[in-house]
Design a protein around this motif. Structure first.
Motif, mmCIF file in Angstrom:
data_model
loop_
_atom_site.group_PDB
_atom_site.id
_atom_site.type_symbol
_atom_site.label_atom_id
_atom_site.label_comp_id
_atom_site.label_asym_id
_atom_site.label_seq_id
_atom_site.Cartn_x
_atom_site.Cartn_y
_atom_site.Cartn_z
ATOM 1 N N LYS A 18 -17.953 71.875 60.201
ATOM 2 C CA LYS A 18 -17.658 73.229 60.452
ATOM 3 C C LYS A 18 -17.740 73.887 59.315
ATOM 4 N N TYR A 19 -18.297 75.234 59.258
ATOM 5 C CA TYR A 19 -18.565 76.058 58.255
ATOM 6 C C TYR A 19 -18.144 77.369 58.601
ATOM 7 N N VAL A 20 -18.070 78.374 57.672
ATOM 8 C CA VAL A 20 -17.863 79.742 57.961
ATOM 9 C C VAL A 20 -19.119 80.430 57.058
ATOM 10 N N GLN A 21 -19.573 81.727 57.727
ATOM 11 C CA GLN A 21 -20.544 82.399 57.019
ATOM 12 C C GLN A 21 -19.988 83.709 56.857
ATOM 13 N N LYS A 22 -20.099 84.227 55.503
ATOM 14 C CA LYS A 22 -19.244 85.403 55.107
ATOM 15 C C LYS A 22 -20.296 86.013 54.036
ATOM 16 N N GLU A 23 -20.499 87.178 54.219
ATOM 17 C CA GLU A 23 -21.330 87.984 53.568
ATOM 18 C C GLU A 23 -22.676 87.550 53.231
ATOM 19 N N GLY A 24 -23.247 86.746 54.196
ATOM 20 C CA GLY A 24 -24.653 86.223 53.951
ATOM 21 C C GLY A 24 -24.555 84.553 53.337
ATOM 22 N N ARG A 25 -23.277 84.264 53.130
ATOM 23 C CA ARG A 25 -23.147 82.962 52.391
ATOM 24 C C ARG A 25 -22.415 81.683 53.295
ATOM 25 N N HIS A 26 -22.820 80.729 53.170
ATOM 26 C CA HIS A 26 -22.279 79.702 54.059
ATOM 27 C C HIS A 26 -21.103 78.935 53.212
ATOM 28 N N CYS A 27 -20.109 78.590 53.750
ATOM 29 C CA CYS A 27 -18.939 77.785 52.847
ATOM 30 C C CYS A 27 -18.213 76.756 53.912
ATOM 31 N N CYS A 28 -17.761 76.005 53.386
ATOM 32 C CA CYS A 28 -16.868 75.039 54.027
ATOM 33 C C CYS A 28 -15.556 75.560 54.273
ATOM 34 N N VAL A 29 -14.849 75.182 55.138
ATOM 35 C CA VAL A 29 -13.597 75.496 55.705
ATOM 36 C C VAL A 29 -12.547 75.624 54.426
ATOM 37 N N LYS A 30 -12.623 74.603 53.619
ATOM 38 C CA LYS A 30 -11.754 74.376 52.380
ATOM 39 C C LYS A 30 -11.970 75.626 51.265
ATOM 40 N N CYS A 31 -13.322 75.830 51.118
ATOM 41 C CA CYS A 31 -13.688 76.701 50.125
ATOM 42 C C CYS A 31 -13.298 78.323 50.834
#
Length: 282
Positions: A18-31
């Protein structure tokens, strides 16, 4: 070989995670929670990817934290207001807080409450009571005295003058005689019962008489003209008294020469009044 799909921050692979995309960047839930998540203005904790987020004017809340500061009612899908210290209030609590305070019970007077206003002060209708009997004045008549308020009845008994005759309060009108207050309807002729206010009268042994009743019932009859002696009501103000009889001063005169004898020497002969000279001529 396919391109790596890693977290922008920790570089851990995101493939199958599971990940999140924000402002064109992908990051893990923890980050995401560490570097990207908004902080709830109420609980001061990050609003994670799995949480529902509410925002208003650059302020953020967990949906579970978005409650009225005063009554704790959930404000999700409800009208609200942002007040001091960034606290949100429901519309009911806002109206209550901003409402004027009753001078009687100090509780808010909200829309729809019956109230009484006087000189920029306000009361619930049932809190506006007489300072003496404590009965509700409500929208009835009242009398202010300093910081106190009195119903009509209590004001009459506490402050109104008392009639010298009936001993009841004088609430309006009235008159004063010899520094005593009277109801107009109590200040009457003892004989005919007509009101004497504004009319000529005389007092005899604590009884009051109009001119006509005084002449008829009280005044002595002049031994000369046989008319009532009403000193102060008509011609002459002096009375001459001699041996149980009375005269107007202008009627007290010599039987023979008609000379006025008031304040002069006279002689009584055979029941008649003479000057000092006329008896010598009889």
């Amino acid at each position: 070989m396919s391109d790596r799909f890693d977290c922008h921050y920790c570089r851990d692979p995101l493939q199958g995670k599971k990940y999140v995309q924000k402002e064109g960047r992908h990051c893990c839930v923890k980050c995401f929670e560490k570097f990207c998540a908004n902080t709830c203005i109420e609980c001061k904790k990050p609003i994670g990817a799995d949480s529902k987020e509410l925002h208003f004017k650059n302020r953020y809340w967990h949906d579970s934290c978005f409650r009225c500061f005063k009554c704790s009612t959930s404000l999700v899908n409800e009208p609200f207001m942002l007040r001091e210290n960034n606290k949100v209030w429901c519309s009911n609590c806002t109206a209550t807080e901003d409402a004027p305070r009753c001078k009687g019970c100090f509780k808010p007077i909200i829309a729809g409450d019956q109230n009484v206003e006087y000189k920029k002060m306000v009361w619930h209708k049932d809190c506006f009571t007489c300072s003496q009997c404590k009965q509700v004045i409500g929208s009835g008549s009242f009398f202010p005295k300093g910081d106190d308020f009195y119903c009509v009845s209590c004001h009459e008994h506490k402050f109104a003058k008392t009639c010298a005759k009936c001993k009841n309060p004088i609430t309006s009108g009235g008159l004063t005689y010899q520094e005593q207050p009277w109801h107009s309807e109590c200040f009457i002729c003892s004989n005919c019962k007509k009101q004497l206010g504004g009319k000529r009268f005389t007092a005899v042994e604590d009884q009051f008489y109009c001119v006509d009743c005084y002449k008829e019932c009280v005044a002595k009859k002049c031994a000369g003209c046989k008319n009532p002696i009403t000193a102060g009501f008509g011609r002459g103000t002096s009375v001459v008294n001699y041996e149980d009889e009375s005269w107007h001063d202008y009627c007290f005169k010599c039987t023979k020469c008609a000379r006025g004898l008031a304040n002069k020497r006279f002689v009584c002969h055979n029941g008649k009044i003479y000057c000092a000279e006329c008896p010598k001529r009889l």
